[in-house]
Design an enzyme around this catalytic site. Structure first.
Site, mmCIF file in Angstrom:
data_model
loop_
_atom_site.group_PDB
_atom_site.id
_atom_site.type_symbol
_atom_site.label_atom_id
_atom_site.label_comp_id
_atom_site.label_asym_id
_atom_site.label_seq_id
_atom_site.Cartn_x
_atom_site.Cartn_y
_atom_site.Cartn_z
ATOM 1 N N LYS A 107 10.123 20.745 -25.765
ATOM 2 C CA LYS A 107 9.437 21.447 -24.677
ATOM 3 C C LYS A 107 9.944 22.876 -24.511
ATOM 4 O O LYS A 107 9.270 23.694 -23.902
ATOM 5 C CB LYS A 107 9.583 20.674 -23.368
ATOM 6 C CG LYS A 107 8.767 19.394 -23.340
ATOM 7 C CD LYS A 107 8.786 18.744 -21.966
ATOM 8 C CE LYS A 107 7.920 17.496 -21.925
ATOM 9 N NZ LYS A 107 8.536 16.373 -22.662
ATOM 10 N N ASP A 108 11.116 23.178 -25.063
ATOM 11 C CA ASP A 108 11.617 24.553 -25.035
ATOM 12 C C ASP A 108 10.604 25.521 -25.644
ATOM 13 O O ASP A 108 10.453 26.640 -25.166
ATOM 14 C CB ASP A 108 12.931 24.661 -25.834
ATOM 15 C CG ASP A 108 14.127 24.110 -25.059
ATOM 16 O OD1 ASP A 108 14.141 24.214 -23.822
ATOM 17 O OD2 ASP A 108 15.051 23.592 -25.707
#
Ligand code: PLP
Length: 433
Positions: A107-108
């Protein structure tokens, strides 16, 4: 490029409008009106391109109408400032490790890209401060908070259930300070989500503040995840990959898999996809039967995939005009129990020394059981096993090594704003901003 809503009851939007709003006014999800394939020569030479070059080519196809190329290049560079290695587990199955970013989960990528793109649009349009509200049961909050940290013109408010996230998760969004505030809600994750939803539909609040969300309904969050599918293909070619390529994706809200389908639409030669689920599997059931029945979610070991009503399913239907035959011939679905997850984590560690995280484990297992002759598979390893130390320790009897980045969060000081589950308290907090 114009963007339409999957519900088709809202006016078309520009990219800036779609990104600032998140959800369309008719509650549908935004889609680009065209997805244009990359030229054949791109795929012929892709094995010679770096991660940045590959990502920039894909980003250009998606965003070049709305973002100048020097800015887009900077955003891509900033987003992918960590390696994404392809690791062979055996002669047919590879892991694409998406967990070398600041919070050790894929998700970064989306969070960093969205923060920078939103920041650019806010500056360009001279808008006032934008407030990002995010309810989290752990991982989304940390990726969003870290992705948006220090981005001018944006404040992030993370709502999380008090005492219900792991220490390491909590430290990743409560110790940052600057433009990130953590609200410790005396309630459950569902209460946090209800507070955020209520805020978005409160007319006085939305008149007073510019509110937006940063989950994978936002175009700017899920679409950049298509970049690493191209990179996976390039790495696979460099590793001598042969035959038909199958990509297996551990799925919850299906933003990640949808990004892969966009890459496929842009001509990426993935032969087919596998959607790996845990005990929450309405999309797998749809793939098998053509009937889609969302339900309340239930807790599992792969908790970032505990989603009973995946928001991006609407985008998948839209991409293929709701044609079940088209969808189910491109995507296969498999779902696994906690026992399956424990078994495969143990077995893969015993035979290869590789430590799967509970999410990647489902996607690995889907390849192991469903690859056909002539196919090779890449599964997306979406989180570092050290993010799930307790689970892994219970399975393997040993703790996975904790990377320095994660350990560094633990020494930070927790700072939170206490909050009840009553909407009126949250409302007063927002009105006072
Ligand atoms: C969010 C998450 C997923 C699910 O991704 P979706 O895009 O919601 O399908 C899978 N694995 C991990 C580790 C996650 O954090």
């Amino acid at each position: 490029m114009k963007y339409y809503s999957t519900n088709r009851q809202a006016p078309q939007a520009t990219l800036a409008e779609a990104v600032i709003r998140g959800l369309a006014p008719d509650k549908g999800l935004y889609m680009p009106e065209a997805i244009i394939p990359l030229p054949e020569v791109f795929y012929e030479t892709i094995a010679q391109l770096s991660l940045h070059e590959v990502a920039l080519a894909a980003a250009g196809r998606l965003f070049a109408d709305d973002v100048p190329s020097d800015i887009l290049s900077e955003i891509v560079e900033d987003t992918l400032s960590f390696p994404i290695p392809l690791v062979p587990l055996n002669d047919r199955i590879y892991a694409l490790e998406l967990f070398h970013g600041p919070t050790l989960a894929f998700k970064d990528v989306g969070a960093r890209f969205m923060a920078r793109l939103l920041g650019y649009f806010i500056r360009k349009r001279g808008e006032g401060e934008v407030h990002v509200l995010v309810a989290t049961s752990g991982d989304t909050g940390s990726a969003v908070a870290n992705g948006f940290l220090g981005v001018e013109g944006i404040r992030v408010h993370v709502l999380y259930p008090k005492g219900k996230v792991s220490l390491i998760q909590e430290k990743q969004f409560t110790t940052l300070g600057r433009n990130v505030t953590a609200l410790e809600v005396d309630g459950t994750f569902d209460d946090c989500q209800a507070l955020v939803k209520a805020a978005f539909t409160d007319p006085e609040l939305t008149a007073h503040l510019h509110l937006t969300s940063a989950n994978s309904i936002n175009m700017a969050r899920f679409l950049p995840q298509s970049f690493y599918y191209f990179h996976a293909y390039a790495e696979w070619l460099r590793a001598g990959g042969k035959g038909k390529l199958v990509v297996s994706v551990p799925s919850g809200n299906f933003g990640n898999l949808t990004a892969g389908l966009f890459a496929h639409r842009m001509g990426l030669p993935v032969y087919r996809f596998l959607a790996a689920n845990n005990m929450n599997h309405p999309v797998c059931d749809y793939l098998d039967s053509g009937v889609y029945e969302p339900h309340a979610s239930m807790p599992t070991l792969a908790n970032a995939m505990d989603v009973g009503a995946p928001s991006n399913f609407a985008r998948i239907l839209d991409l293929y005009d709701g044609n079940h035959e088209a969808i189910s011939s491109l995507i296969g679905g498999s779902w696994y129990t906690d026992d399956d997850i424990r078994d495969v984590v143990r077995r893969v560690f015993d035979t290869t020394g590789y430590i799967l995280d509970p999410h990647g484990a489902c996607a690995y297992l889907a390849l192991e059981t469903r690859l056909r002759p002539g196919e090779q598979g890449i599964f997306l390893a979406t989180a570092h096993p050290a993010k799930f130390t307790d689970t892994i320790e219970r399975i393997l009897g040993k703790r996975p090594p904790v990377p320095q980045r994660l350990a560094a969060f633990l020494s930070g000081k927790k700072q939170t704003v206490p909050m009840t589950r009553e909407f009126d308290d949250f409302r007063q907090y927002l009105l006072a901003l």
